[in-house]
Design an enzyme around this catalytic site. Sequence first.
Site, PDB file in Angstrom:
ATOM      1  N   GLU A 178       0.346  -1.340   5.703  1.00 27.21           N
ATOM      2  CA  GLU A 178       1.446  -0.845   6.666  1.00 27.21           C
ATOM      3  C   GLU A 178       1.100   0.653   6.774  1.00 27.21           C
ATOM      4  O   GLU A 178       1.557   0.979   7.899  1.00 27.21           O
ATOM      5  CB  GLU A 178       2.793  -1.071   6.194  1.00 27.21           C
ATOM      6  CG  GLU A 178       3.918  -0.860   6.703  1.00 27.21           C
ATOM      7  CD  GLU A 178       4.497   0.517   6.748  1.00 27.21           C
ATOM      8  OE1 GLU A 178       5.493   0.840   7.825  1.00 27.21           O
ATOM      9  OE2 GLU A 178       4.090   1.175   5.895  1.00 27.21           O
ATOM     10  N   ASP A 213       0.768  -1.361   0.175  1.00 29.75           N
ATOM     11  CA  ASP A 213      -0.054  -0.077   0.038  1.00 29.75           C
ATOM     12  C   ASP A 213       0.849   1.096   0.192  1.00 29.75           C
ATOM     13  O   ASP A 213       1.886   1.185   0.386  1.00 29.75           O
ATOM     14  CB  ASP A 213      -0.808   0.064   1.182  1.00 29.75           C
ATOM     15  CG  ASP A 213      -0.145  -0.124   2.560  1.00 29.75           C
ATOM     16  OD1 ASP A 213       0.856  -0.659   2.827  1.00 29.75           O
ATOM     17  OD2 ASP A 213      -0.677   0.624   3.568  1.00 29.75           O
TER      18      ASP A 213
END
Length: 384
Positions: free
Chosen positions: A146, A86
Amino acid sequence: MIKALRNFLVEHESEMFELLESLVRINSYSGNKAGVDKVVDVLDATMKDMGFSTCRHAQPETGDNLVAWNQARSDNPGALLIGHMDTVFPPEMGFDRFDREGNEIHGPGTYDMKGGIVAGIFALKALDAAGLLEGRPVACLFNSDEEIGSPNSRELVMEEARKSAFCFVMEGSGLNGEIVTGRKGRIVFNLEVQGKAAHAGHCGFPKPSAILEMAHQIVAMEALNDPEAGTSLNVGLTEGGVGPNTVSASAKARVETRFVNKENGDKVWAAIETIAAAPKTEGTSCKLEIITSRPPMVTNDSILALHDLVAEAGADLGLPVKGTFRGGGSDANIVAQVGIPVLDGMGPAGGKLHTQDEYLAADSMVKRTLLAAVSIHRALDKYQ
């Protein structure tokens, strides 16, 4: 061995950048599940083509998480490579470029951290091509959240770490060869203040204003900043009230605090709770809600030993390696709690992460991938 690894990576450098471009051109903002899942599709196919087994862990809200492992990993602890898929850039932001200007490759996630994912994959490809993965246990974890604190992948990170002998988190390295041996812990929380609405023109005193009490809370909490102890606190967002003629009934703030060790984290959180429990404005009350948190990655002997191994590999390759402490958190913070040796910043170099000028230093891709490959090989010898 080093010559064979280097030759492989030089010969396949264009393929590395092709994979990077394919990943960067997929918007994988943490909140864009469909986009992150497309990245999972690419990595799942890539790892299967390398002969790895894969397991896709479905997530209802964030993108799925992917674990890949070779046959030797089924029975023995070995290397664990971690990379998050991400990024912080939502589609509407319009940052969707992938282009090269001199030595800088610009694009969302080039440095943080799709470049590191590519480096990890090609480090393993190089080792396999040189016949150095036979019987050597290796696993990769690609997670989807994350950038928002790894709320849904945290347990998976710890589970895979417990199965491993050591871990390299493939976040980007520094421009001067910095790799990460320690990181601050972090708590992000909401502070909510309740007061009582009233007409501003004829309200009695003391005035039960939530905004007034929020001001007291902000001043008191900001006073907890302690640079010498490595503790920071920042009130980054506030909202509340209706208009200038109304005493505010509620106010809200989003706050974060960072700290270098558990003791300092416990200390600052206790101080925050004490401040919130004792509002200075009569008729108001305060409530705290933790949104996300990460424990600190505390530098210890096992981390330093793994650092020394990588530094020796760097010296043999003529590449700089410098241990450093970073204030930002990563999945290395989570791995460190398991107790296995872990290093972060093992990916290629770059800069300006979390901005529209984010870039990867193109000439670092082969160099830092080679360092990762040699380090994985030597660490497997040491820890297996």
